[in-house]
Design a protein around this motif. Structure first.
Motif, PDB file in Angstrom:
ATOM      1  N   THR A   1      -1.201  -1.512   4.782  1.00  0.00           N
ATOM      2  CA  THR A   1      -0.135  -1.608   3.776  1.00  0.00           C
ATOM      3  C   THR A   1      -0.481  -0.766   2.541  1.00  0.00           C
ATOM      4  OG1 THR A   1      -1.105  -3.684   2.998  1.00  0.00           O
ATOM      5  CG2 THR A   1       0.774  -3.860   4.477  1.00  0.00           C
ATOM      6  N   ALA A   2      -1.764  -0.708   2.178  1.00  0.00           N
ATOM      7  CA  ALA A   2      -2.142   0.099   1.005  1.00  0.00           C
ATOM      8  C   ALA A   2      -1.868   1.577   1.275  1.00  0.00           C
ATOM      9  CB  ALA A   2      -3.623  -0.116   0.673  1.00  0.00           C
ATOM     10  N   HIS A   3      -2.167   2.017   2.484  1.00  0.00           N
ATOM     11  CA  HIS A   3      -1.960   3.423   2.846  1.00  0.00           C
ATOM     12  C   HIS A   3      -0.465   3.772   2.855  1.00  0.00           C
ATOM     13  CE1 HIS A   3      -2.935   7.256   4.680  1.00  0.00           C
ATOM     14  NE2 HIS A   3      -2.040   7.028   5.622  1.00  0.00           N
ATOM     15  N   ILE A   4       0.327   2.902   3.469  1.00  0.00           N
ATOM     16  CA  ILE A   4       1.770   3.162   3.540  1.00  0.00           C
ATOM     17  C   ILE A   4       2.357   3.192   2.130  1.00  0.00           C
ATOM     18  CG2 ILE A   4       3.987   2.169   4.253  1.00  0.00           C
ATOM     19  CD1 ILE A   4       2.658   1.257   6.815  1.00  0.00           C
ATOM     20  N   ARG A   5       1.937   2.233   1.311  1.00  0.00           N
ATOM     21  CA  ARG A   5       2.451   2.149  -0.067  1.00  0.00           C
ATOM     22  C   ARG A   5       2.152   3.441  -0.828  1.00  0.00           C
ATOM     23  NH1 ARG A   5       3.614  -2.336  -3.620  1.00  0.00           N
ATOM     24  NH2 ARG A   5       3.657  -3.386  -1.641  1.00  0.00           N
ATOM     25  N   GLU A   6       0.921   3.897  -0.711  1.00  0.00           N
ATOM     26  CA  GLU A   6       0.532   5.100  -1.445  1.00  0.00           C
ATOM     27  C   GLU A   6       1.366   6.300  -1.000  1.00  0.00           C
ATOM     28  OE1 GLU A   6      -3.774   5.703  -1.423  1.00  0.00           O
ATOM     29  OE2 GLU A   6      -3.362   7.870  -1.541  1.00  0.00           O
TER      30      GLU A   6
ATOM     31  N   ILE B   1       9.620  -0.230  -4.065  1.00  0.00           N
ATOM     32  CA  ILE B   1       8.534  -0.167  -3.089  1.00  0.00           C
ATOM     33  C   ILE B   1       8.189  -1.539  -2.493  1.00  0.00           C
ATOM     34  CG2 ILE B   1       6.604  -0.362  -4.761  1.00  0.00           C
ATOM     35  CD1 ILE B   1       6.699   2.161  -1.923  1.00  0.00           C
ATOM     36  N   ASN B   2       8.383  -2.617  -3.276  1.00  0.00           N
ATOM     37  CA  ASN B   2       8.036  -3.943  -2.760  1.00  0.00           C
ATOM     38  C   ASN B   2       8.989  -4.448  -1.684  1.00  0.00           C
ATOM     39  OD1 ASN B   2       5.772  -4.154  -4.296  1.00  0.00           O
ATOM     40  ND2 ASN B   2       6.807  -5.183  -6.002  1.00  0.00           N
ATOM     41  N   ARG B   3      10.080  -3.687  -1.470  1.00  0.00           N
ATOM     42  CA  ARG B   3      10.959  -4.042  -0.354  1.00  0.00           C
ATOM     43  C   ARG B   3      10.735  -3.099   0.832  1.00  0.00           C
ATOM     44  NH1 ARG B   3      16.598  -3.707  -1.745  1.00  0.00           N
ATOM     45  NH2 ARG B   3      17.216  -5.323  -0.266  1.00  0.00           N
ATOM     46  N   LYS B   4       9.943  -2.071   0.625  1.00  0.00           N
ATOM     47  CA  LYS B   4       9.752  -1.080   1.705  1.00  0.00           C
ATOM     48  C   LYS B   4       8.379  -1.172   2.342  1.00  0.00           C
ATOM     49  CE  LYS B   4      13.325   1.820   0.003  1.00  0.00           C
ATOM     50  NZ  LYS B   4      13.637   2.861  -0.964  1.00  0.00           N
TER      51      LYS B   4
ATOM     52  N   LEU C   1       5.079  -4.215   2.918  1.00  0.00           N
ATOM     53  CA  LEU C   1       4.604  -5.578   2.685  1.00  0.00           C
ATOM     54  C   LEU C   1       3.591  -5.593   1.545  1.00  0.00           C
ATOM     55  CD1 LEU C   1       4.068  -6.925   6.318  1.00  0.00           C
ATOM     56  CD2 LEU C   1       5.699  -7.807   4.627  1.00  0.00           C
ATOM     57  N   THR C   2       3.675  -6.616   0.684  1.00  0.00           N
ATOM     58  CA  THR C   2       2.715  -6.775  -0.417  1.00  0.00           C
ATOM     59  C   THR C   2       1.852  -7.997  -0.131  1.00  0.00           C
ATOM     60  OG1 THR C   2       4.431  -5.969  -1.894  1.00  0.00           O
ATOM     61  CG2 THR C   2       2.468  -6.965  -2.922  1.00  0.00           C
ATOM     62  N   VAL C   3       0.575  -7.757   0.129  1.00  0.00           N
ATOM     63  CA  VAL C   3      -0.360  -8.850   0.419  1.00  0.00           C
ATOM     64  C   VAL C   3      -0.742  -9.506  -0.914  1.00  0.00           C
ATOM     65  CG1 VAL C   3      -2.656  -9.404   1.314  1.00  0.00           C
ATOM     66  CG2 VAL C   3      -1.283  -7.610   2.416  1.00  0.00           C
ATOM     67  N   ILE C   4      -0.625 -10.833  -1.001  1.00  0.00           N
ATOM     68  CA  ILE C   4      -1.041 -11.559  -2.203  1.00  0.00           C
ATOM     69  C   ILE C   4      -2.438 -12.099  -1.975  1.00  0.00           C
ATOM     70  CG2 ILE C   4      -0.456 -13.452  -3.785  1.00  0.00           C
ATOM     71  CD1 ILE C   4       1.695 -11.283  -3.678  1.00  0.00           C
ATOM     72  N   ARG C   5      -3.331 -11.820  -2.900  1.00  0.00           N
ATOM     73  CA  ARG C   5      -4.721 -12.255  -2.720  1.00  0.00           C
ATOM     74  C   ARG C   5      -4.897 -13.675  -3.262  1.00  0.00           C
ATOM     75  NH1 ARG C   5      -7.372  -7.117  -1.676  1.00  0.00           N
ATOM     76  NH2 ARG C   5      -9.377  -8.145  -1.600  1.00  0.00           N
TER      77      ARG C   5
ATOM     78  N   TRP D   1      -4.611 -19.140   6.216  1.00  0.00           N
ATOM     79  CA  TRP D   1      -3.303 -18.873   5.608  1.00  0.00           C
ATOM     80  C   TRP D   1      -3.301 -17.492   4.975  1.00  0.00           C
ATOM     81  CZ3 TRP D   1       0.563 -22.683   5.648  1.00  0.00           C
ATOM     82  CH2 TRP D   1       0.143 -23.927   6.118  1.00  0.00           C
ATOM     83  N   ARG D   2      -2.085 -16.888   4.917  1.00  0.00           N
ATOM     84  CA  ARG D   2      -1.935 -15.651   4.139  1.00  0.00           C
ATOM     85  C   ARG D   2      -0.583 -15.686   3.443  1.00  0.00           C
ATOM     86  NH1 ARG D   2      -1.107 -11.686   9.101  1.00  0.00           N
ATOM     87  NH2 ARG D   2       0.957 -12.379   9.696  1.00  0.00           N
ATOM     88  N   MET D   3      -0.448 -14.831   2.457  1.00  0.00           N
ATOM     89  CA  MET D   3       0.811 -14.827   1.705  1.00  0.00           C
ATOM     90  C   MET D   3       1.253 -13.403   1.397  1.00  0.00           C
ATOM     91  SD  MET D   3       1.857 -17.501  -1.193  1.00  0.00           S
ATOM     92  CE  MET D   3       1.532 -16.724  -2.747  1.00  0.00           C
ATOM     93  N   TYR D   4       2.577 -13.176   1.488  1.00  0.00           N
ATOM     94  CA  TYR D   4       3.200 -11.899   1.131  1.00  0.00           C
ATOM     95  C   TYR D   4       4.277 -12.167   0.094  1.00  0.00           C
ATOM     96  CZ  TYR D   4       1.707  -9.910   5.722  1.00  0.00           C
ATOM     97  OH  TYR D   4       1.021  -9.468   6.816  1.00  0.00           O
ATOM     98  N   LEU D   5       4.646 -11.132  -0.662  1.00  0.00           N
ATOM     99  CA  LEU D   5       5.887 -11.220  -1.432  1.00  0.00           C
ATOM    100  C   LEU D   5       7.027 -11.337  -0.430  1.00  0.00           C
ATOM    101  CD1 LEU D   5       6.040  -8.487  -4.241  1.00  0.00           C
ATOM    102  CD2 LEU D   5       5.834 -10.972  -4.499  1.00  0.00           C
ATOM    103  N   PHE D   6       7.985 -12.182  -0.715  1.00  0.00           N
ATOM    104  CA  PHE D   6       9.192 -12.273   0.118  1.00  0.00           C
ATOM    105  C   PHE D   6      10.059 -11.050  -0.152  1.00  0.00           C
ATOM    106  CE2 PHE D   6      13.577 -13.495   0.960  1.00  0.00           C
ATOM    107  CZ  PHE D   6      13.466 -14.054   2.218  1.00  0.00           C
ATOM    108  N   ILE D   7      10.537 -10.412   0.901  1.00  0.00           N
ATOM    109  CA  ILE D   7      11.404  -9.234   0.718  1.00  0.00           C
ATOM    110  C   ILE D   7      12.844  -9.724   0.612  1.00  0.00           C
ATOM    111  CG2 ILE D   7      12.210  -7.098   1.780  1.00  0.00           C
ATOM    112  CD1 ILE D   7       9.350  -6.753   2.878  1.00  0.00           C
ATOM    113  N   PRO D   8      13.406  -9.672  -0.596  1.00  0.00           N
ATOM    114  CA  PRO D   8      14.729 -10.272  -0.785  1.00  0.00           C
ATOM    115  C   PRO D   8      15.834  -9.380  -0.224  1.00  0.00           C
ATOM    116  CG  PRO D   8      13.927  -9.353  -2.858  1.00  0.00           C
ATOM    117  CD  PRO D   8      12.858  -9.101  -1.835  1.00  0.00           C
TER     118      PRO D   8
END
Ligand code: ADP
Ligand code: GN1
Ligand code: MG
Length: 365
Positions: A70-75, A85-88, A90-94, A110-117
């Motif tokens: 996800t970091a690579h795709i985001r960059e 970008i947060n809809r295109k 996934l954003t991993v929440i630490r 467990w893991r968590m992502y931002l919900f893509i609205p």
């Protein structure tokens, strides 16, 4: 709705912006337990997942893959000038301990992502515009990951699409017949036996070095592609199985769902058919992104990918049925065998359309 887990407490272990207000089970995935956590109108919502650690034995390794990918795709998207970008991606929440996963006292991860609205997902594709967008998104995903730096990704499920290993498991379970179901599924077993040799073609091409291992998604069913309200592709999700693979795996698994006129578990087999217009639209979008990347042999054998991937899924559902339903989430007792039958019917549909598919692929290559 109560899930039996203390979701509020687990949510609070992650670095979320807003307060926990409400939870609800979410989506139709077969593997994890997925919840949407709402935080009110000011803050963003989240997707919280209890990960299936029977299926994925190395969750930290899996989460490490997802974080890198996800970091690579985001960059790359940011460099290409993409906005929202947060809809295109996934954003991993630490977590508060700065990890990408949380291990609770019961031994659950467990893991968590931002919900893509504002996203939509479809179990059955409704029009060719959606199919085209899906093809573009999967092709682009593969091309974005073609230059992922660093070591090889962890193999989160070894031999995931290895048809020889899947067949070996099938034959082992068949012999054992642990819950006495073999007698009831003779026709499905014959279906497998009749095709088991020809289905090894793509694996053999890989062994001979004629098609390269690339980074593939390996679970490209259409409901893992989020679209926006205008049906434009937003984001590819479900990155658990991103690892080395052949492009045929992703192309084939998408066509399995995009070109199917019915759901994956349709009971009335007369409704299961191949929609060639959907195949054409997906293929057009996919090849637009990748025609300059794929080699001639990869292209020549794309046509066999839909039947291979649909056969593998049918085989896995059948194996799980014979095993006593130990792998996939099921919603009725005969769910796995219904899924297997619908997949095998679809394989037959693909087999009848090989020539038409071939001419479409060469038109867009
Ligand atoms: P599974 O492996 O069980 O299929 P997924 O990771 O695909 O789990 O998630 C299940 C469902 O949750 C998806 O089909 C999608 O509807 C939803 N989902 C997952 N991640 C997000 C996200 N970041 N934003 C919005 N919805 C999501
Ligand atoms: C599972 O996670 P989900 O529901 O998107 C499975 C895929 C199958 C699919 C069939 C890790 O995918 O391989 O194709 O069900 N994922 C895993 O619907 O086994
Ligand atoms: Mg999924």
């Amino acid at each position: 709705m109560s899930s039996g887990n203390d979701l509020e407490n687990i949510f609070n272990r992650f670095n979320a912006e807003g307060p926990y207000l409400a939870e609800a089970a979410f989506g139709t995935g077969h593997i994890h337990d997925t919840y949407k956590i709402e935080t009110g109108t000011v803050y963003r919502d989240y997707i919280l997942q209890k990960l299936n650690n029977k299926i994925f034995s190395d969750i930290p390794g899996l989460q490490d893959n997802i974080f890198r990918v996800t970091a690579h795709i985001r960059e790359k998207l940011l460099k290409a000038g993409e906005r929202d970008i947060n809809r295109k991606c996934l954003t991993v929440i630490r977590t508060r301990e700065d990890k990408t996963w949380f291990l609770d006292n019961n031994g659950d991860y467990w893991r968590m992502y931002l919900f893509i609205p504002g996203h939509r997902t479809y179990d059955v594709v409704q029009n060719t515009g959606q199919a085209y967008e899906g093809g573009k998104a999967i092709g682009r995903f593969q091309s974005l990951l073609s230059d992922l730096p660093g070591p090889r990704l962890n193999e989160t499920i070894p031999f995931f699409h290895d048809i020889e290993k899947r067949l070996e498991t099938f034959h082992r379970v068949l012999k054992k017949d642990p819950v006495s179901r073999v007698e009831d599924v003779k026709d499905e077993i014959s279906f497998v036996l009749a095709r088991q040799e020809e289905m090894k073609t793509i694996l053999k091409l890989g062994r001979q070095g004629k098609i390269p291992l690339r980074i593939t998604h390996n679970d490209t069913k259409f409901n893992n592609i989020l679209l926006d309200k205008n049906d434009k592709a937003l984001c590819i999700i479900d990155l658990d199985t991103v690892m080395p693979g052949y492009v045929h795996y992703d192309f084939g698994d998408s066509i399995r769902t995009v070109a199917n006129t019915a759901t994956e578990d349709e009971k009335d087999l007369s409704r299961v058919n191949m929609n060639i217009e959907m195949f054409e639209s997906f293929t057009r979008g996919y090849l637009q992104q990748l025609k300059n990347v794929l080699n001639k042999t990869e292209i020549d054998y794309l046509v066999y990918a839909p039947s291979l991937m649909t056969f593998i899924m049918g085989l896995r559902f059948l194996t799980d049925y014979i095993s006593g339903d130990v792998y996939y989430k099921i919603h009725k007792p005969d769910h796995n065998i219904l899924r297997a039958r619908a997949q095998f019917r679809l394989v037959e549909c693909f087999e009848k359309q090989l020539d038409v598919m071939k001419s479409i692929i060469s038109r867009y290559y």
